[in-house]
Every structure is written in structure tokens, then in C-alpha cells.
Design a protein around this motif. Structure first.
Motif, PDB file in Angstrom:
ATOM      1  N   ASN A 198     -74.751 -63.051 -99.910  1.00 13.49           N
ATOM      2  CA  ASN A 198     -74.869 -62.458-101.323  1.00 13.49           C
ATOM      3  C   ASN A 198     -75.787 -61.461-102.112  1.00 13.49           C
ATOM      4  O   ASN A 198     -75.622 -60.232-102.407  1.00 13.49           O
ATOM      5  CB  ASN A 198     -75.084 -63.707-102.788  1.00 13.49           C
ATOM      6  N   ILE A 199     -76.938 -61.545-101.226  1.00 13.76           N
ATOM      7  CA  ILE A 199     -77.664 -60.276-102.124  1.00 13.76           C
ATOM      8  C   ILE A 199     -76.899 -59.272-101.373  1.00 13.76           C
ATOM      9  O   ILE A 199     -77.121 -57.967-102.204  1.00 13.76           O
ATOM     10  CB  ILE A 199     -78.976 -60.474-101.262  1.00 13.76           C
ATOM     11  N   ALA A 217     -74.698 -57.373-103.836  1.00 14.62           N
ATOM     12  CA  ALA A 217     -75.331 -57.283-104.917  1.00 14.62           C
ATOM     13  C   ALA A 217     -75.849 -55.594-105.179  1.00 14.62           C
ATOM     14  O   ALA A 217     -76.013 -54.648-106.164  1.00 14.62           O
ATOM     15  CB  ALA A 217     -76.748 -58.350-105.263  1.00 14.62           C
ATOM     16  N   THR A 261     -73.327 -52.950-104.692  1.00 23.76           N
ATOM     17  CA  THR A 261     -73.143 -52.445-105.833  1.00 23.76           C
ATOM     18  C   THR A 261     -74.084 -51.815-106.547  1.00 23.76           C
ATOM     19  O   THR A 261     -73.314 -51.299-107.805  1.00 23.76           O
ATOM     20  CB  THR A 261     -71.995 -53.508-106.725  1.00 23.76           C
ATOM     21  N   ILE A 282     -79.784 -60.743-111.816  1.00 24.73           N
ATOM     22  CA  ILE A 282     -80.048 -61.640-109.973  1.00 24.73           C
ATOM     23  C   ILE A 282     -80.735 -61.801-109.744  1.00 24.73           C
ATOM     24  O   ILE A 282     -80.677 -62.986-109.039  1.00 24.73           O
ATOM     25  CB  ILE A 282     -79.743 -59.927-108.879  1.00 24.73           C
ATOM     26  N   ARG A 326     -81.250 -66.487-108.446  1.00 25.40           N
ATOM     27  CA  ARG A 326     -81.315 -66.283-106.709  1.00 25.40           C
ATOM     28  C   ARG A 326     -82.689 -67.091-106.836  1.00 25.40           C
ATOM     29  O   ARG A 326     -82.102 -67.831-106.090  1.00 25.40           O
ATOM     30  CB  ARG A 326     -81.953 -65.078-106.298  1.00 25.40           C
ATOM     31  N   THR A 355     -75.764 -63.736-109.884  1.00 22.38           N
ATOM     32  CA  THR A 355     -75.536 -63.270-109.195  1.00 22.38           C
ATOM     33  C   THR A 355     -74.275 -62.637-109.229  1.00 22.38           C
ATOM     34  O   THR A 355     -74.182 -61.238-109.513  1.00 22.38           O
ATOM     35  CB  THR A 355     -75.169 -64.425-107.678  1.00 22.38           C
ATOM     36  N   ILE A 372     -73.043 -58.283-109.849  1.00 22.38           N
ATOM     37  CA  ILE A 372     -71.643 -57.675-109.044  1.00 22.38           C
ATOM     38  C   ILE A 372     -70.446 -57.425-109.643  1.00 22.38           C
ATOM     39  O   ILE A 372     -70.405 -56.448-109.815  1.00 22.38           O
ATOM     40  CB  ILE A 372     -72.147 -58.361-107.685  1.00 22.38           C
TER      41      ILE A 372
END
Length: 128
Positions: free
Chosen positions: A56-57, A60, A63, A84, A88, A111, A115
Motif C-alpha cells: 500500500n505505501i 500512497a 498519489t 496514512i 499504517r 490508508t 489514496i
């Protein structure tokens, strides 16, 4: 335009990544698990927390950088980034301690929503 705010978050998430990676390694030591998880629940939870971070990071940060370079106000970039970070940290804790629960869903929303927001702001800025 250089995405200066995003670069701070890149550095912070890089440091978090190193810590989480080291915790996976440390979870391998007690049972001498060299590959996969060999049924060790503690190790499996560490691995999934690490993998979810890695999944996911990157998006993130991409974006976030897109929103910042396209002209989104700094306060929105910082707010989204902090959401975020909190998401996390909560997600890592929940996976490690409980494995599942409503807080895990909340942490994923913390999260994914930024995004979506960063992507939407980027499209808005580009259309203006």
C-alpha cells in the motif's frame, strides 16, 4: 515542482519499512524459520503486516506526490499523509496483536481514503 512534503513522508515510511523488515527477521529467530512461515502464527502475522505495508505505501506515496506536484494545498497533503501514517501504525498493531477486527478495517480505510483523495485531487488539479 519538487514534491517536498511528500519527500518527508518518503523518508519516514522508509524508516518504518526498515523497522518492520527487521521485526520479520527477529520473528524468524526463535523457531529458526528460514523460509516462508512453517506454521508459526507470530511470524505469519509479522510477514502479513510487512507485506500489507509494502503493498500500500508505494501507491500512497505516488498519489501523494502527484497531488502535491499538481498543486494541491500543503495542508491537504500533510493531513492525508498523517492519516496514512496513523492508519499504517494501527494496521500493523492490529495484525500483530489480534489478526482481525473492526480496527483493521478502519486502518485500511485510513490508508485507502487518502489514496483516493490524492488521486481525485490530482485529476481535479489537472482539469483546472
Amino acid at each position: 515542482m519538487t514534491p517536498l512534503i511528500t519527500l518527508y513522508f518518503v523518508a519516514g515510511f522508509a524508516l518504518m519499512h526498515v523497522v518492520i523488515t527487521m521485526l520479520v527477521g527477529a520473528a524468524r529467530v526463535p523457531n529458526q524459520v528460514h523460509f516462508y512461515d512453517e506454521g508459526d502464527l507470530n511470524l505469519r502475522r509479522n510477514q502479513r503486516a510487512h507485506a500489507n505495508f509494502c503493498e500500500n505505501i508505494p501507491m500512497a506515496l505516488i498519489t501523494m506526490a502527484a497531488a502535491e506536484t499538481s498543486g494541491t494545498p500543503a495542508r491537504w497533503i500533510i493531513t492525508g499523509g498523517l492519516v496514512i501514517v496513523a492508519g499504517r501504525l494501527l494496521h500493523y498493531y492490529i495484525i500483530r496483536v489480534r489478526g482481525w477486527g473492526n480496527a483493521r478495517a478502519v486502518s485500511m480505510l485510513m490508508t485507502l481514503m487518502p489514496i483516493v483523495g490524492f488521486a481525485g485531487l490530482t485529476l481535479w488539479n489537472l482539469s483546472a
